[in-house]
Motif scaffolding. Sequence first.
Motif: not given
Length: 117
Positions: A1-23
């Motif tokens: 089996q393979v498990q993928l765990v994501e992180s980094g989402g959230g609430l941000v204002q327009a023009g902002g930045s976010l970084r998502l990760s998946c391990t």
Amino acid sequence: QVQLVESGGGLVQAGGSLRLSCTASGILFTATAMGWYRQTPGKERELVAQFSIGGATTINYADAVKGRFTISRDNYKNTVYLQMSRLKPEDTAVYYCLRRQRGENYWGQGTQVTVSS
């Protein structure tokens, strides 16, 4: 089996930045694709950015994110990233990580990204 765990989402204002990760963890073989998709209620899941890994590795971006999002990976950490900049309200969605190996697609549980105007 393979498990993928994501992180980094959230609430941000327009023009902002976010970084998502998946391990990825579990029984891992060489991936033939790694990437990010997104989905909003009532719509099909759509490609955001993806590595296609074969004789040569190619990267595909959705037209809507070109120039704003960057996909990258760390093979040693079995992790794929999505750097999202200049976010727009229309980027609001649940973002899913994909790993394809031996012809099978594996998906993460999804992480919510909400961009307020």
